[in-house]
Write an enzyme that holds these catalytic residues in place. Structure first.
Site, PDB file in Angstrom:
ATOM      1  N   SER A   9      42.104  51.353  40.770  1.00  0.00           N
ATOM      2  CA  SER A   9      41.912  49.902  40.779  1.00  0.00           C
ATOM      3  C   SER A   9      43.175  49.218  40.265  1.00  0.00           C
ATOM      4  O   SER A   9      43.611  49.461  39.135  1.00  0.00           O
ATOM      5  CB  SER A   9      40.735  49.527  39.875  1.00  0.00           C
ATOM      6  OG  SER A   9      40.797  48.156  39.563  1.00  0.00           O
ATOM      7  N   HIS A  34      41.708  50.191  45.402  1.00  0.00           N
ATOM      8  CA  HIS A  34      40.581  49.321  45.058  1.00  0.00           C
ATOM      9  C   HIS A  34      41.123  47.977  44.569  1.00  0.00           C
ATOM     10  O   HIS A  34      41.901  47.915  43.614  1.00  0.00           O
ATOM     11  CB  HIS A  34      39.738  49.995  43.970  1.00  0.00           C
ATOM     12  CG  HIS A  34      38.485  49.267  43.607  1.00  0.00           C
ATOM     13  ND1 HIS A  34      37.317  49.365  44.340  1.00  0.00           N
ATOM     14  CD2 HIS A  34      38.206  48.433  42.574  1.00  0.00           C
ATOM     15  CE1 HIS A  34      36.374  48.630  43.779  1.00  0.00           C
ATOM     16  NE2 HIS A  34      36.892  48.037  42.696  1.00  0.00           N
ATOM     17  N   ASP A  36      40.181  44.286  43.180  1.00  0.00           N
ATOM     18  CA  ASP A  36      39.114  43.535  42.537  1.00  0.00           C
ATOM     19  C   ASP A  36      39.331  42.039  42.693  1.00  0.00           C
ATOM     20  O   ASP A  36      40.297  41.476  42.173  1.00  0.00           O
ATOM     21  CB  ASP A  36      39.054  43.904  41.051  1.00  0.00           C
ATOM     22  CG  ASP A  36      38.489  45.294  40.850  1.00  0.00           C
ATOM     23  OD1 ASP A  36      37.333  45.518  41.267  1.00  0.00           O
ATOM     24  OD2 ASP A  36      39.196  46.164  40.305  1.00  0.00           O
ATOM     25  N   MET A  38      37.952  38.367  41.955  1.00  0.00           N
ATOM     26  CA  MET A  38      37.068  37.646  41.025  1.00  0.00           C
ATOM     27  C   MET A  38      37.313  36.151  41.139  1.00  0.00           C
ATOM     28  O   MET A  38      38.472  35.720  41.240  1.00  0.00           O
ATOM     29  CB  MET A  38      37.348  38.099  39.595  1.00  0.00           C
ATOM     30  CG  MET A  38      37.241  39.606  39.403  1.00  0.00           C
ATOM     31  SD  MET A  38      37.480  40.064  37.682  1.00  0.00           S
ATOM     32  CE  MET A  38      37.493  41.864  37.810  1.00  0.00           C
ATOM     33  N   HIS A  67      36.608  44.619  46.572  1.00  0.00           N
ATOM     34  CA  HIS A  67      35.356  44.466  45.827  1.00  0.00           C
ATOM     35  C   HIS A  67      35.220  42.984  45.487  1.00  0.00           C
ATOM     36  O   HIS A  67      35.917  42.477  44.602  1.00  0.00           O
ATOM     37  CB  HIS A  67      35.456  45.352  44.563  1.00  0.00           C
ATOM     38  CG  HIS A  67      34.309  45.238  43.635  1.00  0.00           C
ATOM     39  ND1 HIS A  67      34.350  45.750  42.348  1.00  0.00           N
ATOM     40  CD2 HIS A  67      33.071  44.693  43.771  1.00  0.00           C
ATOM     41  CE1 HIS A  67      33.194  45.513  41.747  1.00  0.00           C
ATOM     42  NE2 HIS A  67      32.414  44.866  42.583  1.00  0.00           N
ATOM     43  N   MET A  69      33.763  40.111  43.811  1.00  0.00           N
ATOM     44  CA  MET A  69      32.934  39.636  42.701  1.00  0.00           C
ATOM     45  C   MET A  69      33.005  38.115  42.710  1.00  0.00           C
ATOM     46  O   MET A  69      33.646  37.490  41.854  1.00  0.00           O
ATOM     47  CB  MET A  69      33.459  40.230  41.379  1.00  0.00           C
ATOM     48  CG  MET A  69      33.173  41.719  41.255  1.00  0.00           C
ATOM     49  SD  MET A  69      34.191  42.545  40.017  1.00  0.00           S
ATOM     50  CE  MET A  69      35.658  42.863  40.991  1.00  0.00           C
ATOM     51  N   MET A 138      27.885  49.716  39.861  1.00  0.00           N
ATOM     52  CA  MET A 138      28.708  49.320  38.714  1.00  0.00           C
ATOM     53  C   MET A 138      28.183  50.006  37.455  1.00  0.00           C
ATOM     54  O   MET A 138      26.988  49.916  37.145  1.00  0.00           O
ATOM     55  CB  MET A 138      28.654  47.796  38.496  1.00  0.00           C
ATOM     56  CG  MET A 138      29.265  46.936  39.589  1.00  0.00           C
ATOM     57  SD  MET A 138      31.030  47.232  39.865  1.00  0.00           S
ATOM     58  CE  MET A 138      31.734  46.930  38.237  1.00  0.00           C
ATOM     59  N   ASP A 176      31.993  52.497  39.848  1.00  0.00           N
ATOM     60  CA  ASP A 176      33.066  51.648  39.332  1.00  0.00           C
ATOM     61  C   ASP A 176      32.759  51.207  37.907  1.00  0.00           C
ATOM     62  O   ASP A 176      31.754  50.542  37.663  1.00  0.00           O
ATOM     63  CB  ASP A 176      33.166  50.417  40.267  1.00  0.00           C
ATOM     64  CG  ASP A 176      34.335  49.503  39.936  1.00  0.00           C
ATOM     65  OD1 ASP A 176      35.109  49.799  39.025  1.00  0.00           O
ATOM     66  OD2 ASP A 176      34.450  48.456  40.620  1.00  0.00           O
TER      67      ASP A 176
HETATM   68  C1  DX5 Z   1      35.520  45.662  36.849  1.00  0.00           C
HETATM   69  C2  DX5 Z   1      36.147  46.117  38.134  1.00  0.00           C
HETATM   70  C3  DX5 Z   1      36.669  47.493  38.105  1.00  0.00           C
HETATM   71  C4  DX5 Z   1      37.706  47.756  37.043  1.00  0.00           C
HETATM   72  C5  DX5 Z   1      37.409  49.113  36.487  1.00  0.00           C
HETATM   73  O1  DX5 Z   1      34.873  44.478  37.059  1.00  0.00           O
HETATM   74  O2  DX5 Z   1      35.240  46.017  39.212  1.00  0.00           O
HETATM   75  O3  DX5 Z   1      37.117  47.923  39.381  1.00  0.00           O
HETATM   76  O4  DX5 Z   1      39.037  47.736  37.486  1.00  0.00           O
HETATM   77  O5  DX5 Z   1      38.211  49.339  35.408  1.00  0.00           O
HETATM   78  P1  DX5 Z   1      38.012  50.597  34.443  1.00  0.00           P
HETATM   79  O6  DX5 Z   1      38.195  51.818  35.291  1.00  0.00           O
HETATM   80  O7  DX5 Z   1      39.072  50.417  33.428  1.00  0.00           O
HETATM   81  O8  DX5 Z   1      36.615  50.512  33.888  1.00  0.00           O
HETATM   82 ZN    ZN Z   2      35.890  46.972  41.147  1.00  0.00          ZN
END
Ligand code: DX5
Ligand code: ZN
Length: 223
Positions: A9, A34, A36, A38, A67, A69, A138, A176
C-alpha cells in the site's frame, strides 16, 4: 498457498517519491499496487484521486488496486477506470446500491471488489457475490496506516471463505490492515489470497526485503 499475491500500500510510502515506491514494488516481485483513496468524509483522512493514479499508470504495468474509501463511490468509478485502475473496491457501508456499483466497475473492464469494515458482517455481501471478483476484509478501521490488527478478522475471513465456497463463485479474499509477518500466515490459513501491507513494508529500511519476508511468512506454517 503459493498463489497468494502481495499488494504493497502506497499510503505508508513517501508521497514525494511515489514513482520510486513503484519501482521498489516491481523489484520486490509483488504483484499488485494498492492505492488508498480517501475523501475526508467516509474516513477522516484525505489522500489521492484519479489524476495521481493516472500519472502513476505511466510508471508501471503492475496491477493497480484502488480501494475507494469514499462516501459516493459511484461518482468516482468512471474517473478511476479512465485513470487505469485494474481493480476497484467500494465499501458496502458507503454504497446503498452496491449491485449497480459493482456492475459499473465490471462493465468498465475492471475487477470489482467489495470492502467491508471491521464492524460489518460478511453476510452483508451475500446477495452480490456473483458480481464480486474479490472481497476486501478490513482488519483495521479504515483511514490510516500503522494500526493494530483486529483479531476478530481471522474468524471473519474463515466465514467469508465458507460463504464463497457455498455460493460456488470465484471470489478472492483480500485482507487489509495490520498485515505483517506474524498476521500474514494466519490470514492466509483462514483463506486470504491477497495481502495488503503498508507500514510492514514502507515503514522498514528494506522494503524489498520486507515484501520477500511477507511472502515467505504467507507460505509458512501457522505458529
Ligand atoms: C487503511 C488502508 C490500508 C493501509 C494499511 O485505511 O486501507 O491499505 O495502508 O496500512 P497498514 O498495513 O500499515 O495497516
Ligand atoms: Zn487499503
Amino acid at each position: 498457498m503459493s498463489s497468494v499475491r502481495i499488494a504493497p500500500s502506497l499510503l505508508s510510502s513517501d508521497f514525494a517519491r511515489l514513482a520510486e515506491a513503484i519501482a521498489m514494488i516491481e523489484e520486490s516481485g509483488a504483484e499488485i499496487v494498492h492505492l488508498d483513496v480517501m475523501d475526508g468524509h467516509f474516513v477522516p483522512n484525505l489522500t489521492i484521486g484519479p489524476p495521481v493514479v493516472k500519472a502513476l499508470r505511466k510508471e508501471t504495468d503492475l496491477t493497480f488496486d484502488t480501494h475507494l474509501m469514499v462516501s459516493e463511490p459511484q461518482a468516482w468509478i468512471p474517473g478511476f477506470l479512465d485513470a487505469g485502475a485494474d481493480m476497484i473496491s467500494i465499501h458496502v457501508e458507503a454504497d446503498r446500491h452496491l449491485h449497480r456499483g459493482l456492475s459499473m466497475i465490471r462493465d468498465g473492464g475492471a475487477k470489482a471488489g467489495v470492502a467491508i469494515n471491521p464492524g460489518t458482517a460478511v453476510e452483508s455481501v451475500s446477495e452480490v457475490l456473483e458480481l464480486t471478483d474479490y472481497l476486501l476484509i478490513m482488519t483495521v478501521n479504515p483511514g490510516f496506516g500503522g494500526q493494530r490488527f483486529i483479531e476478530r478478522g481471522v474468524g471473519k475471513i474463515g466465514r467469508a471463505k465458507s460463504m464463497i465456497e457455498s455460493a460456488g463463485v470465484p471470489c478472492d479474499i483480500e485482507v487489509d490492515g495490520g498485515i505483517d509477518v506474524t498476521t500474514a500466515p494466519r490470514v492466509v490459513a483462514a483463506g486470504a489470497g491477497i495481502l495488503v501491507a503498508g507500514s510492514a513494508i514502507f515503514g522498514t529500511s528494506d522494503p524489498v526485503g520486507a515484501v520477500r519476508a511477507l511472502r515467505q511468512a504467507a507460505a509458512g506454517p501457522v505458529a
